[in-house]
Scaffold this active site. Structure first.
Site, PDB file in Angstrom:
ATOM      1  N   ARG A 120      -1.571  -5.223   5.850  1.00  0.00           N
ATOM      2  CA  ARG A 120      -0.500  -5.929   6.508  1.00  0.00           C
ATOM      3  C   ARG A 120       0.880  -5.402   6.126  1.00  0.00           C
ATOM      4  NH1 ARG A 120      -2.794 -11.677   4.785  1.00  0.00           N
ATOM      5  NH2 ARG A 120      -4.264 -10.396   3.625  1.00  0.00           N
ATOM      6  N   GLY A 121       0.937  -4.597   5.066  1.00  0.00           N
ATOM      7  CA  GLY A 121       2.223  -4.242   4.481  1.00  0.00           C
ATOM      8  C   GLY A 121       3.201  -3.473   5.359  1.00  0.00           C
TER       9      GLY A 121
ATOM     10  N   ASP B 277       0.423   4.611  -3.476  1.00  0.00           N
ATOM     11  CA  ASP B 277       0.235   4.318  -4.899  1.00  0.00           C
ATOM     12  C   ASP B 277      -0.860   5.243  -5.441  1.00  0.00           C
ATOM     13  OD1 ASP B 277       0.319   3.068  -7.383  1.00  0.00           O
ATOM     14  OD2 ASP B 277      -0.747   1.283  -6.741  1.00  0.00           O
TER      15      ASP B 277
ATOM     16  N   LEU C  41      -4.298   5.864   2.145  1.00  0.00           N
ATOM     17  CA  LEU C  41      -3.863   6.869   3.125  1.00  0.00           C
ATOM     18  C   LEU C  41      -4.873   7.995   3.255  1.00  0.00           C
ATOM     19  CD1 LEU C  41      -0.045   7.557   2.911  1.00  0.00           C
ATOM     20  CD2 LEU C  41      -1.338   6.484   4.741  1.00  0.00           C
TER      21      LEU C  41
ATOM     22  N   LYS D 114       5.056   5.657  -5.162  1.00  0.00           N
ATOM     23  CA  LYS D 114       4.903   5.365  -6.590  1.00  0.00           C
ATOM     24  C   LYS D 114       3.938   6.409  -7.133  1.00  0.00           C
ATOM     25  CE  LYS D 114       3.858   0.964  -7.459  1.00  0.00           C
ATOM     26  NZ  LYS D 114       3.199  -0.270  -7.951  1.00  0.00           N
TER      27      LYS D 114
ATOM     28  N   ARG E 238       6.567 -11.306   1.528  1.00  0.00           N
ATOM     29  CA  ARG E 238       6.655 -10.261   2.558  1.00  0.00           C
ATOM     30  C   ARG E 238       7.943 -10.385   3.362  1.00  0.00           C
ATOM     31  NH1 ARG E 238       1.578  -7.736   2.951  1.00  0.00           N
ATOM     32  NH2 ARG E 238      -0.216  -9.056   2.527  1.00  0.00           N
TER      33      ARG E 238
HETATM   34  P1  IMP Z   1      -3.173   2.951  -2.690  1.00  0.00           P
HETATM   35  O1  IMP Z   1      -4.435   2.984  -1.880  1.00  0.00           O
HETATM   36  O2  IMP Z   1      -3.440   2.734  -4.146  1.00  0.00           O
HETATM   37  O3  IMP Z   1      -2.240   4.099  -2.442  1.00  0.00           O
HETATM   38  O4  IMP Z   1      -2.451   1.614  -2.376  1.00  0.00           O
HETATM   39  C1  IMP Z   1      -1.782   1.353  -1.303  1.00  0.00           C
HETATM   40  C2  IMP Z   1      -1.738  -0.152  -1.110  1.00  0.00           C
HETATM   41  O5  IMP Z   1      -1.660  -0.883  -2.362  1.00  0.00           O
HETATM   42  C3  IMP Z   1      -0.487  -0.444  -0.372  1.00  0.00           C
HETATM   43  O6  IMP Z   1      -0.727  -0.446   1.012  1.00  0.00           O
HETATM   44  C4  IMP Z   1      -0.122  -1.814  -0.904  1.00  0.00           C
HETATM   45  O7  IMP Z   1      -0.724  -2.793  -0.101  1.00  0.00           O
HETATM   46  C5  IMP Z   1      -0.717  -1.926  -2.278  1.00  0.00           C
HETATM   47  N1  IMP Z   1       0.322  -1.745  -3.337  1.00  0.00           N
HETATM   48  C6  IMP Z   1       0.420  -0.733  -4.235  1.00  0.00           C
HETATM   49  N2  IMP Z   1       1.480  -0.892  -5.048  1.00  0.00           N
HETATM   50  C7  IMP Z   1       2.087  -2.036  -4.648  1.00  0.00           C
HETATM   51  C8  IMP Z   1       3.266  -2.737  -5.094  1.00  0.00           C
HETATM   52  O8  IMP Z   1       4.007  -2.342  -6.011  1.00  0.00           O
HETATM   53  N3  IMP Z   1       3.559  -3.887  -4.411  1.00  0.00           N
HETATM   54  C9  IMP Z   1       2.799  -4.367  -3.385  1.00  0.00           C
HETATM   55  N4  IMP Z   1       1.703  -3.731  -2.935  1.00  0.00           N
HETATM   56  C10 IMP Z   1       1.343  -2.587  -3.560  1.00  0.00           C
HETATM   57 MG    MG Z   2      -0.903  -2.587   2.071  1.00  0.00          MG
END
Ligand code: IMP
Ligand code: MG
Length: 185
Positions: free
Chosen positions: A43-44, A106, A111, A134, A168
């Site tokens: 949803r982000g 993150d 992705l 990040k 959000r």
């Molecule tokens: P990844 O698969 O670890 O790259 O994470 C991506 C998802 O983790 C993002 O779409 C966010 O929903 C969530 N996420 C990672 N870090 C944060 C943060 O600092 N705040 C809120 N959501 C986060």
């Molecule tokens: Mg997300």
């Protein structure tokens, strides 16, 4: 939720607006074909998607849009590694250019999962665009083609990003300060 506050604004609304306009300018100069499909990861990404789209209008770009929902499980603030496709797109992506949009990169698993899935379905190219990057927890090779801001090892909320589905609605990005620990995850 652990005791915390979200008073510390790390990226203001004005900074976000300026950066989104720059990102769209960068995208308009890229190899991405004009008739691309923009896929937001829910949803982000909803707020970022809307602002990107408004800016695309000024550049005469009119992508098709859709959303997919992905879930990555784990603790409240840390991803576990497993990604599930909760809601898919029914757009035919064969030979299309796709721009994947997410709120934050993150570990990179979300992705990476989506990018591979759309390439397997025959997309011509899959580009990625994130508001926040990040770098500390990266667990995959992926880097975003377009990235708004780098953030430190903080948990952040606002502009679509949540902590336990809260915050959000904030029009800026704020750092979550946990009161039961000196350093956030
Ligand atoms: P990844 O698969 O670890 O790259 O994470 C991506 C998802 O983790 C993002 O779409 C966010 O929903 C969530 N996420 C990672 N870090 C944060 C943060 O600092 N705040 C809120 N959501 C986060
Ligand atoms: Mg997300």
């Amino acid at each position: 939720m652990r005791p915390h506050d979200v008073k510390e604004i790390i990226i203001s609304t004005q900074e976000i607006n300026r950066r989104v306009a720059c990102l769209v300018e960068e995208i308009s100069r890229s190899e991405l074909r004009k008739n691309f499909v923009m896929l937001g990861i829910l949803r982000g990404s909803f707020m970022f998607m809307a602002d990107l789209l408004r800016n695309f209008y000024s550049f005469g770009m009119s992508p098709e849009i859709d959303f997919i929902t992905l879930a990555s499980y784990g603790s409240e603030t840390e991803s576990s590694g497993r990604i599930d496709l909760i809601h898919d797109t029914d757009e035919d992506l064969r030979e299309k250019d796709v721009l994947l949009v997410d709120d934050i990169l993150d570990t990179g698993r979300t992705l990476d999962f989506a990018r591979k899935m759309f390439l397997e379905r025959g997309a011509r190219a899959v580009y990625t665009c994130v508001l926040l990057n990040k770098k500390v927890h990266r667990a995959t090779q992926i880097e975003a083609d377009f990235s708004g801001f780098e953030v430190e090892n903080d948990f952040v909320v606002g502009y679509g990003l949540d902590y336990d589905n809260n915050y959000r609605e904030l029009p800026h990005i704020a750092r979550v300060r946990f009161h039961d620990k000196e350093v956030s995850p």
